[in-house]
Design an enzyme around this catalytic site. Structure first.
Site, PDB file in Angstrom:
ATOM      1  N   LEU A   6      23.296  -6.121  20.771  1.00  0.00           N
ATOM      2  CA  LEU A   6      23.126  -6.916  19.752  1.00  0.00           C
ATOM      3  C   LEU A   6      22.078  -5.984  18.695  1.00  0.00           C
ATOM      4  CD1 LEU A   6      22.248 -10.170  21.470  1.00  0.00           C
ATOM      5  CD2 LEU A   6      24.404  -9.662  19.904  1.00  0.00           C
ATOM      6  N   GLY A   7      21.120  -5.411  19.150  1.00  0.00           N
ATOM      7  CA  GLY A   7      20.361  -4.735  18.259  1.00  0.00           C
ATOM      8  C   GLY A   7      20.832  -3.669  17.489  1.00  0.00           C
ATOM      9  N   GLN A 105      26.902 -13.791  24.071  1.00  0.00           N
ATOM     10  CA  GLN A 105      26.736 -12.339  23.627  1.00  0.00           C
ATOM     11  C   GLN A 105      28.156 -11.606  23.751  1.00  0.00           C
ATOM     12  OE1 GLN A 105      23.449 -10.576  25.213  1.00  0.00           O
ATOM     13  NE2 GLN A 105      24.170  -8.359  24.989  1.00  0.00           N
ATOM     14  N   LEU A 129      24.528   9.748  24.543  1.00  0.00           N
ATOM     15  CA  LEU A 129      23.298  10.505  24.185  1.00  0.00           C
ATOM     16  C   LEU A 129      22.824  11.196  25.291  1.00  0.00           C
ATOM     17  CD1 LEU A 129      21.247  11.402  21.517  1.00  0.00           C
ATOM     18  CD2 LEU A 129      19.839   9.955  22.842  1.00  0.00           C
ATOM     19  N   TYR A 206      16.652 -24.805  34.816  1.00  0.00           N
ATOM     20  CA  TYR A 206      15.949 -23.711  35.669  1.00  0.00           C
ATOM     21  C   TYR A 206      16.040 -24.512  37.087  1.00  0.00           C
ATOM     22  CZ  TYR A 206      14.657 -21.181  31.752  1.00  0.00           C
ATOM     23  OH  TYR A 206      14.767 -20.266  30.490  1.00  0.00           O
ATOM     24  N   ASP A 289      15.813  -4.096  23.157  1.00  0.00           N
ATOM     25  CA  ASP A 289      15.106  -4.126  24.348  1.00  0.00           C
ATOM     26  C   ASP A 289      14.607  -2.604  24.572  1.00  0.00           C
ATOM     27  OD1 ASP A 289      15.987  -6.501  25.200  1.00  0.00           O
ATOM     28  OD2 ASP A 289      17.142  -5.806  26.879  1.00  0.00           O
ATOM     29  N   GLY A 298      13.086 -18.114  27.077  1.00  0.00           N
ATOM     30  CA  GLY A 298      12.961 -18.434  25.791  1.00  0.00           C
ATOM     31  C   GLY A 298      13.883 -18.227  24.974  1.00  0.00           C
TER      32      GLY A 298
HETATM   33  C1  FAD Z   1      21.081 -12.325  32.355  1.00  0.00           C
HETATM   34  C2  FAD Z   1      20.797 -12.207  31.270  1.00  0.00           C
HETATM   35  C3  FAD Z   1      20.668 -13.225  30.426  1.00  0.00           C
HETATM   36  C4  FAD Z   1      19.760 -13.276  29.112  1.00  0.00           C
HETATM   37  N1  FAD Z   1      19.827 -14.336  28.285  1.00  0.00           N
HETATM   38  C5  FAD Z   1      19.291 -14.320  26.831  1.00  0.00           C
HETATM   39  C6  FAD Z   1      19.378 -15.326  26.076  1.00  0.00           C
HETATM   40  O1  FAD Z   1      19.507 -16.538  26.675  1.00  0.00           O
HETATM   41  N2  FAD Z   1      18.801 -15.075  24.855  1.00  0.00           N
HETATM   42  C7  FAD Z   1      18.628 -14.003  24.344  1.00  0.00           C
HETATM   43  O2  FAD Z   1      18.271 -13.901  23.194  1.00  0.00           O
HETATM   44  N3  FAD Z   1      18.519 -12.862  25.123  1.00  0.00           N
HETATM   45  C8  FAD Z   1      18.989 -12.872  26.525  1.00  0.00           C
HETATM   46  N4  FAD Z   1      19.113 -11.906  27.204  1.00  0.00           N
HETATM   47  C9  FAD Z   1      18.728 -10.794  26.681  1.00  0.00           C
HETATM   48  C10 FAD Z   1      19.571 -10.006  25.919  1.00  0.00           C
HETATM   49  O3  FAD Z   1      20.660 -10.130  26.746  1.00  0.00           O
HETATM   50  C11 FAD Z   1      18.800  -8.688  25.489  1.00  0.00           C
HETATM   51  O4  FAD Z   1      17.566  -8.841  24.920  1.00  0.00           O
HETATM   52  C12 FAD Z   1      19.880  -8.066  24.473  1.00  0.00           C
HETATM   53  O5  FAD Z   1      21.331  -7.734  24.923  1.00  0.00           O
HETATM   54  C13 FAD Z   1      19.322  -6.760  24.189  1.00  0.00           C
HETATM   55  O6  FAD Z   1      20.058  -5.938  23.017  1.00  0.00           O
HETATM   56  P1  FAD Z   1      20.090  -4.444  22.779  1.00  0.00           P
HETATM   57  O7  FAD Z   1      20.992  -4.201  21.793  1.00  0.00           O
HETATM   58  O8  FAD Z   1      18.551  -4.209  22.598  1.00  0.00           O
HETATM   59  O9  FAD Z   1      20.354  -3.741  24.151  1.00  0.00           O
HETATM   60  P2  FAD Z   1      21.665  -3.804  25.031  1.00  0.00           P
HETATM   61  O10 FAD Z   1      22.246  -4.975  24.814  1.00  0.00           O
HETATM   62  O11 FAD Z   1      21.212  -3.502  26.480  1.00  0.00           O
HETATM   63  O12 FAD Z   1      22.552  -2.610  24.724  1.00  0.00           O
HETATM   64  C14 FAD Z   1      22.384  -1.304  24.670  1.00  0.00           C
HETATM   65  C15 FAD Z   1      23.270  -0.285  24.245  1.00  0.00           C
HETATM   66  O13 FAD Z   1      22.795   0.973  24.433  1.00  0.00           O
HETATM   67  C16 FAD Z   1      23.943   1.763  24.935  1.00  0.00           C
HETATM   68  N5  FAD Z   1      23.288   2.830  25.672  1.00  0.00           N
HETATM   69  C17 FAD Z   1      22.299   2.902  26.465  1.00  0.00           C
HETATM   70  N6  FAD Z   1      21.959   4.139  26.826  1.00  0.00           N
HETATM   71  C18 FAD Z   1      22.848   5.042  26.081  1.00  0.00           C
HETATM   72  C19 FAD Z   1      23.059   6.499  25.931  1.00  0.00           C
HETATM   73  N7  FAD Z   1      22.260   7.325  26.833  1.00  0.00           N
HETATM   74  N8  FAD Z   1      23.887   6.932  25.061  1.00  0.00           N
HETATM   75  C20 FAD Z   1      24.527   6.111  24.234  1.00  0.00           C
HETATM   76  N9  FAD Z   1      24.477   4.554  24.295  1.00  0.00           N
HETATM   77  C21 FAD Z   1      23.447   4.191  25.219  1.00  0.00           C
HETATM   78  C22 FAD Z   1      24.645   0.904  26.068  1.00  0.00           C
HETATM   79  O14 FAD Z   1      26.001   1.217  26.091  1.00  0.00           O
HETATM   80  C23 FAD Z   1      24.574  -0.288  24.969  1.00  0.00           C
HETATM   81  O15 FAD Z   1      25.574  -0.468  24.016  1.00  0.00           O
HETATM   82  C24 FAD Z   1      19.553 -11.921  28.598  1.00  0.00           C
HETATM   83  C25 FAD Z   1      19.983 -10.835  29.323  1.00  0.00           C
HETATM   84  C26 FAD Z   1      20.201 -10.932  30.462  1.00  0.00           C
HETATM   85  C27 FAD Z   1      20.438  -9.758  31.308  1.00  0.00           C
END
Ligand code: FAD
Length: 503
Positions: A6-7, A105, A129, A206, A289, A298
């Protein structure tokens, strides 16, 4: 862009929307197949509206668009310890032109990816990377794909590689916090739950009972739900949760002894709370993250990832297009790290209340009001001109003060013969005023729409009266405000914008 969650996808999309050339890589095979983050705040939906994908994201809420119900309970039919959001809670449409979303998601990421590509971004999966180095002029990344390694040179790198990301380590940014909180088994399953959950609302329970502590949440896919169960890694592993045991746990969770769910996936994950010491190291920025890990209590992990992505995207785009000086980039960490801390602290407080009451004590941060946090946060940095001494980090968005640093409130105004939300006037630097002197100013790159204020809400909620003016940043944050008129409005606005853009 390292990461296509998502980020990463939102930063990629928002950069591409500004015409910036962007390459995204992800080591995964595609977008998340797991429903994970379900739910979009009003602020997230306002940002997605800018990208033209709000309706597509909301389509993922079909069937769940009546709102959200959150309870802490023994089971779906058992004793309810605490109701956090009720069936009758309704959204106040005076706050935002966008309703909150209930999409998961696995629905949202493909929407962001498609739109980012449509806008010209390149996103490569199964591309990892493996090394990163920066110098005064740019960043050099070593990436591996299909067994082959090659080098990519970029002006900037955004680390959106999640909570186990390597970018943060390559640029030697540490992180602090309670760290790992608990270990969970996640069970994605299909079952008809219609007689157990409130129809048309996203239901999150919960659960605390004698068999387990965990959660049960519906997703935007019909009949699809996710059960999470906390386990102790010193005594058990994921192998101790075969489908047969998961079915038993689901029967306890639902109070349906003969429930026959179809188990689709059993995974494990850790709940954690971390805040990175910095969100930036030179030409490298952390979002989502990678920058902070918040417990999902939350629902803000995914939402904040999108917010981070939007924030760094408009600032980087302004610098890369020569509209702003490098100094504007300092405001990313200045604004987003304190916000990340509020999110992590508030979600940790929720975690203690909902999952681990035994941890309650003076070290647990105070709970944070969800609405104040998502719509009433005040940005403080060199990219806003704050002229009061109030240290409060948030205010009630239902009673906005219109002061610099806060989100520009939603007000319905008359513009070019139609009624529209003030939020639909933003996208570039915008001056809102009812004073013809300010309105006549001619300043490059500042839009000054001609407005009528039939309800008087613009004058009141922005605190500008009939004489003043409010300058709104491209992200819809109030950058500067005056209640007075001047004799040389164009010079005054140009000076203010130059200061804010670090020129
Ligand atoms: C079970 C669960 C329930 C959740 N429920 C909620 C909710 O209800 N509401 C909410 O807002 N959030 C929720 N979250 C949190 C949410 O899923 C994360 O905060 C969000 O996905 C973070 O997005 P991100 O893009 O930062 O990281 P991620 O989604 O973890 O994406 C990381 C990306 O980096 C890539 N990557 C990693 N390392 C490398 C590398 N070395 N080289 C190339 N690519 C790499 C991966 O392939 C991936 O594409 C939940 C999480 C979990 C696990």
């Amino acid at each position: 862009m390292v990461g296509a969650g998502l980020g990463g996808l939102s930063a990629t999309l928002f950069l591409a929307q500004q015409g910036i050339e962007v390459l995204g890589i992800s080591k995964h095979r595609g977008t998340s197949p797991h429903p994970k983050a379900t739910g979009q705040t009003h602020r997230t939906m306002e940002l997605l509206r800018r990208a033209g994908v709000a309706d597509e994201v909301l389509a993922g809420s079909a069937g769940l668009d009546g709102g959200l119900v959150i309870k802490v309970a023994e089971s779906l039919r058992g004793r309810v310890f605490h109701t956090i959001m009720h069936e009758d809670d309704e959204w106040d449409t005076a706050l935002s032109p966008e309703r909150s979303g209930m999409a998961s998601q696995d629905h949202v990421e493909p929407v962001l990816l498609r739109r980012a590509r449509e806008l010209g971004a390149e996103v490569l999966f199964e591309t990892e990377l493996v090394a990163l180095a920066q110098d005064a002029d740019g960043v050099t990344a070593r990436v591996r794909s299909a067994g082959r390694e090659y080098t990519v040179r970029a002006d900037y790198v955004i680390g959106a590689d999640g909570h186990r990301g390597v970018v943060r380590e390559w640029v030697e940014i540490g992180r602090q916090g309670p760290g790992e909180l608990s270990h969970h088994i996640g069970v994605v399953f299909d079952a008809d739950m219609s007689s157990h959950i409130v129809p048309d609302k996203l239901t999150l329970y919960y659960l605390r009972n004698q068999a387990f502590t965990g959660t049960l949440v519906a997703t935007n896919t019909e009949r699809r739900n996710v059960l999470t169960v906390e386990y102790d890694p010193a005594r058990e592993s994921a192998a101790d949760y075969p489908p047969r045991r998961c079915v038993e746990l689901l029967r306890i969770a639902t109070d349906v002894p003969d429930l026959e769910p179809e188990i689709l996936e059993i995974t494990r994950w850790e709940m954690a709370a971390w805040l990175s010491d910095r969100f930036r190291a030179g030409r490298v920025f952390l979002v989502g993250d990678a920058a902070k890990v918040t417990p999902p209590t939350g629902g803000l992990g995914g939402n904040t990832a999108i917010g981070d992505g939007f924030d760094i995207a408009w600032k980087l785009a302004a610098v890369l297009k020569g509209e702003a000086g490098e100094g504007l980039l300092d405001s990313y960490e200045a604004e987003r790290r304190p916000y990340g801390k509020l999110v992590v602290d508030g979600s940790f407080a929720n975690y203690v209340q909902r999952f681990a009451p035994q941890l309650a004590g003076p070290d647990v941060p105070d709970e944070v009001d969800h609405l104040h946090l998502t719509l009433g946060y005040r940005c403080r940095s060199n990219a806003v001109l704050i002229d009061d001494a109030d240290p409060a980090p948030m205010e009630n968005p239902a009673d906005p003060s219109g002061r610099p640093g806060f989100r520009a409130p939603h007000v319905v105004v008359e513009h070019q013969g139609t009624s529209k939300s003030t939020l639909d006037l933003f996208g570039t630097w915008t001056l809102l005023t009812l004073n013809p002197v300010w309105a006549a100013a001619d300043v490059t790159s500042v839009e000054i729409p001609t407005l009528q204020d039939p309800t008087g809400d613009l004058a009141k909620r922005y605190g500008i009266g009939q004489q003043g003016a409010s300058l709104i940043r491209p992200d819809g944050v109030i950058a500067w405000r005056t209640t007075e008129t001047v004799s040389d409005p164009a010079n005054r606005i140009a000076d203010v914008v130059a200061t804010l853009l670090a020129h």
